[in-house]
Each structure stands twice: as structure tokens, then as C-alpha cells.
Scaffold this motif. Structure first.
Motif, PDB file in Angstrom:
ATOM      1  N   ILE A   1       0.863  -1.175   0.000  1.00  0.00           N
ATOM      2  CA  ILE A   1       0.000   0.000   0.000  1.00  0.00           C
ATOM      3  C   ILE A   1       0.903   1.229   0.000  1.00  0.00           C
ATOM      4  O   ILE A   1       1.702   1.406   0.931  1.00  0.00           O
ATOM      5  CB  ILE A   1      -0.924   0.009   1.235  1.00  0.00           C
ATOM      6  CG1 ILE A   1      -1.824  -1.232   1.228  1.00  0.00           C
ATOM      7  CG2 ILE A   1      -1.770   1.282   1.261  1.00  0.00           C
ATOM      8  CD1 ILE A   1      -2.672  -1.372   2.475  1.00  0.00           C
ATOM      9  N   PRO A   2       0.839   2.054  -1.045  1.00  0.00           N
ATOM     10  CA  PRO A   2       1.740   3.209  -1.151  1.00  0.00           C
ATOM     11  C   PRO A   2       1.757   4.042   0.125  1.00  0.00           C
ATOM     12  O   PRO A   2       0.720   4.426   0.646  1.00  0.00           O
ATOM     13  CB  PRO A   2       1.152   4.003  -2.332  1.00  0.00           C
ATOM     14  CG  PRO A   2       0.450   2.973  -3.156  1.00  0.00           C
ATOM     15  CD  PRO A   2      -0.106   1.983  -2.170  1.00  0.00           C
ATOM     16  N   GLY A   3       2.932   4.287   0.625  1.00  0.00           N
ATOM     17  CA  GLY A   3       3.086   5.088   1.839  1.00  0.00           C
ATOM     18  C   GLY A   3       3.003   4.253   3.100  1.00  0.00           C
ATOM     19  O   GLY A   3       3.941   4.233   3.904  1.00  0.00           O
ATOM     20  N   LEU A   4       1.938   3.535   3.298  1.00  0.00           N
ATOM     21  CA  LEU A   4       1.737   2.779   4.528  1.00  0.00           C
ATOM     22  C   LEU A   4       2.748   1.651   4.694  1.00  0.00           C
ATOM     23  O   LEU A   4       3.328   1.486   5.772  1.00  0.00           O
ATOM     24  CB  LEU A   4       0.320   2.193   4.571  1.00  0.00           C
ATOM     25  CG  LEU A   4      -0.821   3.138   4.948  1.00  0.00           C
ATOM     26  CD1 LEU A   4      -2.121   2.362   5.052  1.00  0.00           C
ATOM     27  CD2 LEU A   4      -0.532   3.842   6.253  1.00  0.00           C
ATOM     28  N   THR A   5       2.949   0.873   3.637  1.00  0.00           N
ATOM     29  CA  THR A   5       3.866  -0.262   3.732  1.00  0.00           C
ATOM     30  C   THR A   5       5.286   0.210   3.998  1.00  0.00           C
ATOM     31  O   THR A   5       5.997  -0.347   4.846  1.00  0.00           O
ATOM     32  CB  THR A   5       3.814  -1.116   2.451  1.00  0.00           C
ATOM     33  OG1 THR A   5       2.474  -1.582   2.248  1.00  0.00           O
ATOM     34  CG2 THR A   5       4.743  -2.313   2.559  1.00  0.00           C
ATOM     35  N   ASP A   6       5.718   1.242   3.282  1.00  0.00           N
ATOM     36  CA  ASP A   6       7.080   1.756   3.484  1.00  0.00           C
ATOM     37  C   ASP A   6       7.256   2.322   4.888  1.00  0.00           C
ATOM     38  O   ASP A   6       8.311   2.129   5.522  1.00  0.00           O
ATOM     39  CB  ASP A   6       7.396   2.830   2.442  1.00  0.00           C
ATOM     40  CG  ASP A   6       7.481   2.256   1.031  1.00  0.00           C
ATOM     41  OD1 ASP A   6       7.777   1.047   0.922  1.00  0.00           O
ATOM     42  OD2 ASP A   6       7.250   2.997   0.065  1.00  0.00           O
TER      43      ASP A   6
ATOM     44  N   THR B   1      10.041   0.662   7.451  1.00  0.00           N
ATOM     45  CA  THR B   1      11.177   1.482   7.879  1.00  0.00           C
ATOM     46  C   THR B   1      11.118   1.820   9.363  1.00  0.00           C
ATOM     47  O   THR B   1      12.041   2.429   9.896  1.00  0.00           O
ATOM     48  CB  THR B   1      11.233   2.793   7.072  1.00  0.00           C
ATOM     49  OG1 THR B   1       9.987   3.484   7.208  1.00  0.00           O
ATOM     50  CG2 THR B   1      11.516   2.510   5.608  1.00  0.00           C
ATOM     51  N   GLY B   2      10.034   1.436  10.014  1.00  0.00           N
ATOM     52  CA  GLY B   2       9.903   1.672  11.447  1.00  0.00           C
ATOM     53  C   GLY B   2      10.372   0.468  12.241  1.00  0.00           C
ATOM     54  O   GLY B   2      10.937  -0.485  11.705  1.00  0.00           O
ATOM     55  N   ASN B   3      10.126   0.521  13.512  1.00  0.00           N
ATOM     56  CA  ASN B   3      10.523  -0.577  14.399  1.00  0.00           C
ATOM     57  C   ASN B   3       9.449  -1.655  14.355  1.00  0.00           C
ATOM     58  O   ASN B   3       8.762  -1.930  15.342  1.00  0.00           O
ATOM     59  CB  ASN B   3      10.706  -0.045  15.814  1.00  0.00           C
ATOM     60  CG  ASN B   3      11.285  -1.091  16.750  1.00  0.00           C
ATOM     61  OD1 ASN B   3      11.767  -2.134  16.306  1.00  0.00           O
ATOM     62  ND2 ASN B   3      11.200  -0.828  18.043  1.00  0.00           N
ATOM     63  N   TYR B   4       9.291  -2.286  13.168  1.00  0.00           N
ATOM     64  CA  TYR B   4       8.160  -3.174  12.970  1.00  0.00           C
ATOM     65  C   TYR B   4       8.288  -4.486  13.736  1.00  0.00           C
ATOM     66  O   TYR B   4       7.288  -5.162  14.005  1.00  0.00           O
ATOM     67  CB  TYR B   4       7.921  -3.441  11.482  1.00  0.00           C
ATOM     68  CG  TYR B   4       9.013  -4.206  10.777  1.00  0.00           C
ATOM     69  CD1 TYR B   4       8.995  -5.594  10.733  1.00  0.00           C
ATOM     70  CD2 TYR B   4      10.041  -3.533  10.118  1.00  0.00           C
ATOM     71  CE1 TYR B   4       9.982  -6.301  10.066  1.00  0.00           C
ATOM     72  CE2 TYR B   4      11.034  -4.235   9.447  1.00  0.00           C
ATOM     73  CZ  TYR B   4      10.992  -5.615   9.425  1.00  0.00           C
ATOM     74  OH  TYR B   4      11.969  -6.315   8.764  1.00  0.00           O
ATOM     75  N   GLN B   5       9.520  -4.877  14.117  1.00  0.00           N
ATOM     76  CA  GLN B   5       9.659  -6.105  14.899  1.00  0.00           C
ATOM     77  C   GLN B   5       8.965  -5.972  16.252  1.00  0.00           C
ATOM     78  O   GLN B   5       8.266  -6.883  16.703  1.00  0.00           O
ATOM     79  CB  GLN B   5      11.139  -6.462  15.099  1.00  0.00           C
ATOM     80  CG  GLN B   5      11.860  -6.883  13.834  1.00  0.00           C
ATOM     81  CD  GLN B   5      12.515  -5.697  13.129  1.00  0.00           C
ATOM     82  OE1 GLN B   5      12.216  -4.536  13.465  1.00  0.00           O
ATOM     83  NE2 GLN B   5      13.388  -5.968  12.184  1.00  0.00           N
TER      84      GLN B   5
ATOM     85  N   ASN C   1       4.642   2.120  17.978  1.00  0.00           N
ATOM     86  CA  ASN C   1       5.266   1.671  16.739  1.00  0.00           C
ATOM     87  C   ASN C   1       4.342   1.868  15.547  1.00  0.00           C
ATOM     88  O   ASN C   1       3.133   2.034  15.697  1.00  0.00           O
ATOM     89  CB  ASN C   1       5.634   0.173  16.835  1.00  0.00           C
ATOM     90  CG  ASN C   1       6.442  -0.147  18.086  1.00  0.00           C
ATOM     91  OD1 ASN C   1       5.880  -0.666  19.043  1.00  0.00           O
ATOM     92  ND2 ASN C   1       7.714   0.150  18.058  1.00  0.00           N
ATOM     93  N   SER C   2       4.928   1.838  14.354  1.00  0.00           N
ATOM     94  CA  SER C   2       4.110   1.833  13.150  1.00  0.00           C
ATOM     95  C   SER C   2       3.392   0.494  13.052  1.00  0.00           C
ATOM     96  O   SER C   2       3.910  -0.536  13.484  1.00  0.00           O
ATOM     97  CB  SER C   2       4.988   2.048  11.920  1.00  0.00           C
ATOM     98  OG  SER C   2       5.999   1.069  11.854  1.00  0.00           O
ATOM     99  N   THR C   3       2.191   0.528  12.505  1.00  0.00           N
ATOM    100  CA  THR C   3       1.346  -0.662  12.445  1.00  0.00           C
ATOM    101  C   THR C   3       1.354  -1.247  11.044  1.00  0.00           C
ATOM    102  O   THR C   3       1.277  -0.511  10.062  1.00  0.00           O
ATOM    103  CB  THR C   3      -0.097  -0.312  12.839  1.00  0.00           C
ATOM    104  OG1 THR C   3      -0.093   0.240  14.162  1.00  0.00           O
ATOM    105  CG2 THR C   3      -0.987  -1.535  12.810  1.00  0.00           C
ATOM    106  N   ALA C   4       1.413  -2.562  10.968  1.00  0.00           N
ATOM    107  CA  ALA C   4       1.391  -3.219   9.663  1.00  0.00           C
ATOM    108  C   ALA C   4       0.074  -2.941   8.958  1.00  0.00           C
ATOM    109  O   ALA C   4      -0.994  -3.005   9.587  1.00  0.00           O
ATOM    110  CB  ALA C   4       1.583  -4.726   9.826  1.00  0.00           C
ATOM    111  N   PRO C   5       0.122  -2.603   7.668  1.00  0.00           N
ATOM    112  CA  PRO C   5      -1.126  -2.468   6.916  1.00  0.00           C
ATOM    113  C   PRO C   5      -1.927  -3.764   7.010  1.00  0.00           C
ATOM    114  O   PRO C   5      -1.356  -4.832   7.172  1.00  0.00           O
ATOM    115  CB  PRO C   5      -0.642  -2.216   5.483  1.00  0.00           C
ATOM    116  CG  PRO C   5       0.738  -1.672   5.625  1.00  0.00           C
ATOM    117  CD  PRO C   5       1.308  -2.349   6.838  1.00  0.00           C
ATOM    118  N   TYR C   6      -3.213  -3.638   6.922  1.00  0.00           N
ATOM    119  CA  TYR C   6      -4.165  -4.754   6.969  1.00  0.00           C
ATOM    120  C   TYR C   6      -4.554  -5.172   8.388  1.00  0.00           C
ATOM    121  O   TYR C   6      -5.501  -5.940   8.552  1.00  0.00           O
ATOM    122  CB  TYR C   6      -3.645  -6.001   6.228  1.00  0.00           C
ATOM    123  CG  TYR C   6      -3.345  -5.766   4.768  1.00  0.00           C
ATOM    124  CD1 TYR C   6      -4.357  -5.839   3.818  1.00  0.00           C
ATOM    125  CD2 TYR C   6      -2.065  -5.465   4.342  1.00  0.00           C
ATOM    126  CE1 TYR C   6      -4.097  -5.615   2.474  1.00  0.00           C
ATOM    127  CE2 TYR C   6      -1.778  -5.235   3.008  1.00  0.00           C
ATOM    128  CZ  TYR C   6      -2.805  -5.317   2.075  1.00  0.00           C
ATOM    129  OH  TYR C   6      -2.537  -5.084   0.734  1.00  0.00           O
TER     130      TYR C   6
END
Length: 379
Positions: A112-117, A121-125, A143-148
Motif C-alpha cells: 500500500i503506497p506510503g503505509l507499507t514503506d 522502515t519503522g521498528n516493525y519487529q 510503533n508503526s502498524t502493519a497495513p491490513y
């Protein structure tokens, strides 16, 4: 065989609420793909009303079931209560996490443009760890949240409510009504204190101000007062209080729907207690629906009840439906969503796919665990 406790219209209202949440998210997510020619602000408002119904409705239903169990057995089985909630909520939730985190993020089609990146690039772990620990409502704070899977924050809030309400009944069922009132009064009071103190006082103790306001923000975010309102309505229904019968009246029903339409159309906001106002309004609609014969709107239509029964899967997987619908419309049909006709096709396709995904979730994952859940029913 135990007779299932059932409230007329509850399934239908669940789907209606989720229907508007799906449309709200569609109009949000299409902007990420540059399809921002049309916007319908009222969808944002009605989507929020739908979310409030989830919380207030959960407060109502869970409290009513706990009241019936306590009345019958004079105690609450926490083990059975928590097991039922886990079997209902966790299986499909973890299936969603598997697809959203382990599969989708590695496939360019689902980017998803913008959201996925932003997510990658955040602390997704750390974010993923919170989701897999069933703390989806905590993840957005840090933290940033995974799309979906952003929508699962509401499920985390509800699961927190189940945990706390179970303990409340286990240790203080005799005083439950009093506790509901205390919660309902305290949360708006905290909201008022937050807004007044934030601008007018400087705390002398370092860090206390930040801690104080974050705590109040979290309490408001978790909708404890909304759940308490649902619980008070449940108590009224359980005690068969006379005032509930006012919702049989045609005049009262028309008045409730008129207030709802006016609130949405004019974006009515009640200072300090807006969530509580919406919760009461949505529970008034629910109370109307429980009187099937007198209700002006038939919330018990077979198709609506069916969609309500699979609504959990619809809610979980509807972001997939949105992305698939956008991809189909833009890549296969070459739509630019520049006309109302194309917009209508996108909306219909999104809802249709969301229903399909919800149906698949219900019959391939949820139904198996729902059968097991029946073994732990007390009422």
C-alpha cells in the motif's frame, strides 16, 4: 440442551455498523492510491458511530451473560469465561496476522503506497511482537502498524474489557451495578480534568504531567465508560425495568432516528462526553431492535442476520477486500474513480469481497472453534 440467549436485531446491527466502517476505510485507503477525487465526510462520522456500537454492544452482551450466569450459579467461572472469549476471538485473529505479516509484506501486489514503506522502515519487529502477544491496541502508541491489521486495535480493547469485566464479576458481582455507575461518572470527570488542567496548570513534579495525561488518554482510548453504559443497559434488560418498554413506541423510535441523523449530518459533538453520548444513542437503536414486532426497521431479515453472524471475519479481513477491489478497478477495468459510476462499482466490489472473505473466515476457521466453545457455555 441450553437455550441460547438471543437479542433480536443484534446480528443485523453488527453488520450495518461494520458496513459503514468498511466504507469509511475504503474512502481512506483509496487516497493512498491517488484516488482522492471524491470524499464523503459523513462516512468518517458514521464509521466512528459503528465502532462505538461494537464497544457498547459488547458491554451489553457480555454483562448480560455474566448476570445470567451469576444469577443461576451464584458464581462466575473465570476459566470458562476466558476460554469462550479466546475460542471466539483468537483463531481468526492469528490467521489474519499470518497473512498480513508473514505473507503479505513480502509480496509487492499487496504493498500500500506510503503505509507499507512507513511500516517497514519503522521498528516493525516490536510492533509485530505486540500484535502476536495479543496487544494490538498498545502497538499504535509506540510503533508503526502493519497495513491490513490496524483495525484490530478495537479487538484488543474489547479483549481487555473481557479480562477486566470477568474479574469484576468474579470478585464483586453483588456490587456490579454500583461499579458501572462509578466508571461511567469517573471517565467524563477525568476527561474534563484533562482538558482543564492541560492548559492551566504546570506540574512541579518532573514527568508527572506527561504520565498523568497519558494515563487519562489511555483510559479514554479504551472506552471504559462506553462499556459501562452497555453494562447498565444490560442490567436494565436483565431486571426487566419498565423504562425499556418506551422503545416500543413509534414516536420514541422516530425521535431516536431523528437525533441520530441530525448528529451525523451536522457532526454534533458533545464536549467531554461525546463518546458516552454516541454510546447511549447507539444502545437506544439496539433497544428498538430488540422489540422485533414493534420496530419500524426490520433488523431481523434473514440476509442481514446471516451477514451479522459472519461479521467478525468481514471486519478482520476487509482491508484485503479494499486493496483487491482497488487493484481490480484500476488495473483490470482501468478505472480512475473519476465518476460516480466508477465509485459505485468500487464500493459494491469492496463490500462483496469483504462478505466473501468473512464467509470464508467463518466457515473455514471460526466455525470449528465455535463448536468447541459451546462445550464451555454456562448459560
Amino acid at each position: 440442551m441450553k437455550k441460547k440467549i438471543y437479542f433480536s436485531g443484534l446480528d443485523g446491527l453488527r453488520f450495518i455498523s461494520i458496513f459503514f466502517v468498511v466504507l469509511h476505510h475504503l474512502f481512506t485507503f483509496k487516497n493512498y492510491y491517488g484516488l482522492n477525487k471524491f470524499d464523503v465526510p459523513v462516512l468518517g462520522r458514521i464509521g466512528y458511530y459503528g465502532i462505538q456500537f461494537f464497544f457498547a454492544g459488547s458491554g451489553f452482551l457480555i454483562t448480560y451473560l455474566l448476570l445470567v450466569e451469576y444469577n443461576k450459579y451464584h458464581k462466575i467461572s473465570l476459566k470458562y469465561f476466558y476460554t469462550r472469549r479466546i475460542l471466539r476471538i483468537w483463531p481468526a485473529y492469528y490467521v489474519l496476522l499470518f497473512f498480513a505479516i508473514e505473507l503479505v509484506q513480502k509480496t509487492s501486489f499487496f504493498r500500500i503506497p506510503g503505509l507499507t514503506d512507513e511500516y517497514l522502515t519503522g521498528n516493525y519487529q516490536s510492533s509485530n511482537l505486540l500484535f502476536f502477544s495479543f496487544l494490538p491496541h498498545i502497538a499504535p502508541f509506540y510503533n508503526s502498524t502493519a497495513p491490513y491489521i490496524h483495525q484490530t486495535y478495537t479487538i484488543g480493547i474489547e479483549e481487555q474489557f473481557y479480562f477486566l469485566w470477568g474479574l469484576l464479576f468474579f470478585f464483586g458481582a453483588k456490587h456490579a451495578k454500583r461499579l458501572f455507575f462509578i466508571i461511567l461518572l469517573c471517565v467524563p470527570a477525568l476527561n474534563i480534568a484533562h482538558d482543564l488542567l492541560y492548559n492551566n496548570l504546570q506540574w512541579k513534579v518532573p514527568g508527572f504531567k506527561t504520565y498523568f495525561f497519558k494515563t487519562i488518554t489511555y483510559i479514554k482510548y479504551c472506552r471504559f465508560s462506553t462499556f459501562a453504559i452497555g453494562s447498565l443497559f444490560a442490567y436494565a434488560f436483565f431486571q426487566n425495568m419498565k423504562w425499556i418498554n418506551v422503545f416500543r413506541s413509534t414516536i420514541v423510535q422516530i425521535s431516536v432516528y431523528a437525533v441520530l441523523i441530525i448528529s451525523l449530518a451536522f457532526n454534533l459533538v458533545i464536549p467531554y462526553i461525546n463518546d458516552e453520548y454516541i454510546a447511549i444513542l447507539m444502545l437506544c437503536v439496539f433497544s428498538i431492535a430488540t422489540f422485533k414486532k414493534e420496530s419500524l426497521i426490520n433488523y431481523e431479515a434473514k440476509w442481514l442476520s446471516f451477514l451479522g453472524r459472519i461479521s467478525y471475519g468481514i471486519y478482520l479481513f476487509h482491508i484485503f477486500a479494499i486493496v483487491f477491489a482497488i487493484k481490480i478497478c484500476t488495473s483490470l477495468f482501468h478505472f480512475s474513480i473519476a465518476s460516480y459510476g466508477e465509485l459505485a462499482v468500487l464500493c459494491i466490489l469492496t463490500i462483496s469481497l469483504a462478505i466473501v472473505f468473512g464467509w470464508v473466515s467463518h466457515y473455514t476457521v471460526e466455525k470449528f472453534f465455535l463448536r468447541i466453545k459451546k462445550r464451555f457455555q454456562k448459560v
